[in-house]
Design an enzyme around this catalytic site. Sequence first.
Site, mmCIF file in Angstrom:
data_model
loop_
_atom_site.group_PDB
_atom_site.id
_atom_site.type_symbol
_atom_site.label_atom_id
_atom_site.label_comp_id
_atom_site.label_asym_id
_atom_site.label_seq_id
_atom_site.Cartn_x
_atom_site.Cartn_y
_atom_site.Cartn_z
ATOM 1 N N GLU A 32 0.939 -1.232 -0.132
ATOM 2 C CA GLU A 32 0.119 -0.011 -0.013
ATOM 3 C C GLU A 32 1.112 1.122 0.020
ATOM 4 O O GLU A 32 1.701 1.341 0.904
ATOM 5 C CB GLU A 32 -0.954 -0.145 1.379
ATOM 6 C CG GLU A 32 -1.768 0.852 1.569
ATOM 7 C CD GLU A 32 -2.744 1.115 2.556
ATOM 8 O OE1 GLU A 32 -3.670 1.904 2.801
ATOM 9 O OE2 GLU A 32 -2.579 0.107 3.508
ATOM 10 N N LYS A 64 -9.028 2.957 -2.405
ATOM 11 C CA LYS A 64 -9.247 2.589 -1.238
ATOM 12 C C LYS A 64 -10.657 3.003 -0.716
ATOM 13 O O LYS A 64 -10.943 4.151 -0.451
ATOM 14 C CB LYS A 64 -8.250 2.578 0.106
ATOM 15 C CG LYS A 64 -8.480 1.963 1.378
ATOM 16 C CD LYS A 64 -7.233 2.240 2.166
ATOM 17 C CE LYS A 64 -7.118 1.488 3.375
ATOM 18 N NZ LYS A 64 -6.089 1.836 4.319
ATOM 19 N N CYS A 90 -5.701 -3.004 1.585
ATOM 20 C CA CYS A 90 -5.621 -3.254 3.020
ATOM 21 C C CYS A 90 -6.910 -3.186 3.675
ATOM 22 O O CYS A 90 -7.684 -4.576 3.674
ATOM 23 C CB CYS A 90 -4.939 -1.910 3.530
ATOM 24 S SG CYS A 90 -4.344 -2.205 5.294
#
Length: 267
Positions: A41, A107, A141
């Site tokens: 990430e 994200k 994530c």
Amino acid sequence: MKISGLQTAGTPGDVEANLRELDAACARARAEGAELLVTTELFLTGYDIGDLVRELARTDLLSPVRELAARHGLALVVGLPEHEDGAYYNSAFFVGPGGEVLGRHRKSHLFGALDRRYFTAGDRAATLVDFGGLRIALLICYDVEFPETVRAAAAAGADLVAVPTAQMEPFAFVADHVLRVRAWENQVYLAYVDHVGVEGSLTYVGRSCVVAPSGEVLDRAEHGTRLVLGDVDPKTVAAARAANPYLDDRRPELYVPLSPAPEDRSW
């Protein structure tokens, strides 16, 4: 397809150093026969680097990544910050082996004060890319910790879910246990690629892994900088879904907000 993931501490805040590391990792991955390399990430900039993440997001981070992919003939999933129309996103780009951009995931589930301070949430549960005979879903994530995201990807035909992450202490159990459950309950491969070491206020757990649809861990890096590797076979995905038909046996019509039991308890 053989895939790889680069577990590394990187060089927080130093894009040029991270590009050099990516260049070397591409060469190693190609030497191992990999056709895809997944990074961490915000690999290109670092994750916990304060206001610098926004400053770097306003520069051209994607062009040198595209050049590296084309030079090595290797597909890349690279995490980097993105700026568009005044908003900042924690993004992962899928770049094909010719340097073409095939997909971008922003994200969608922001974690904690750090994410919420710097980034706007994306608006997709997962992002799908068709490459090399595989359907590959991108998450970042915290996204993978919600069962709905991986289920949506699997229901859309994903063979592999690629997850750049910056998983920190005390959440090692996510890499140790949750990832295997996600793979098993959806019959997908998962590539989970984390930072290591200390960055800013965070201590990363490492534990990058490639997990098969059976929940078997095909490769794992507990600590240190290294590549994790695994073979992804869509025939294995199809066989796993035939043997464990969770997707076919779902009853979506029942998955609505629940109300209290009726007053009539005559049963």
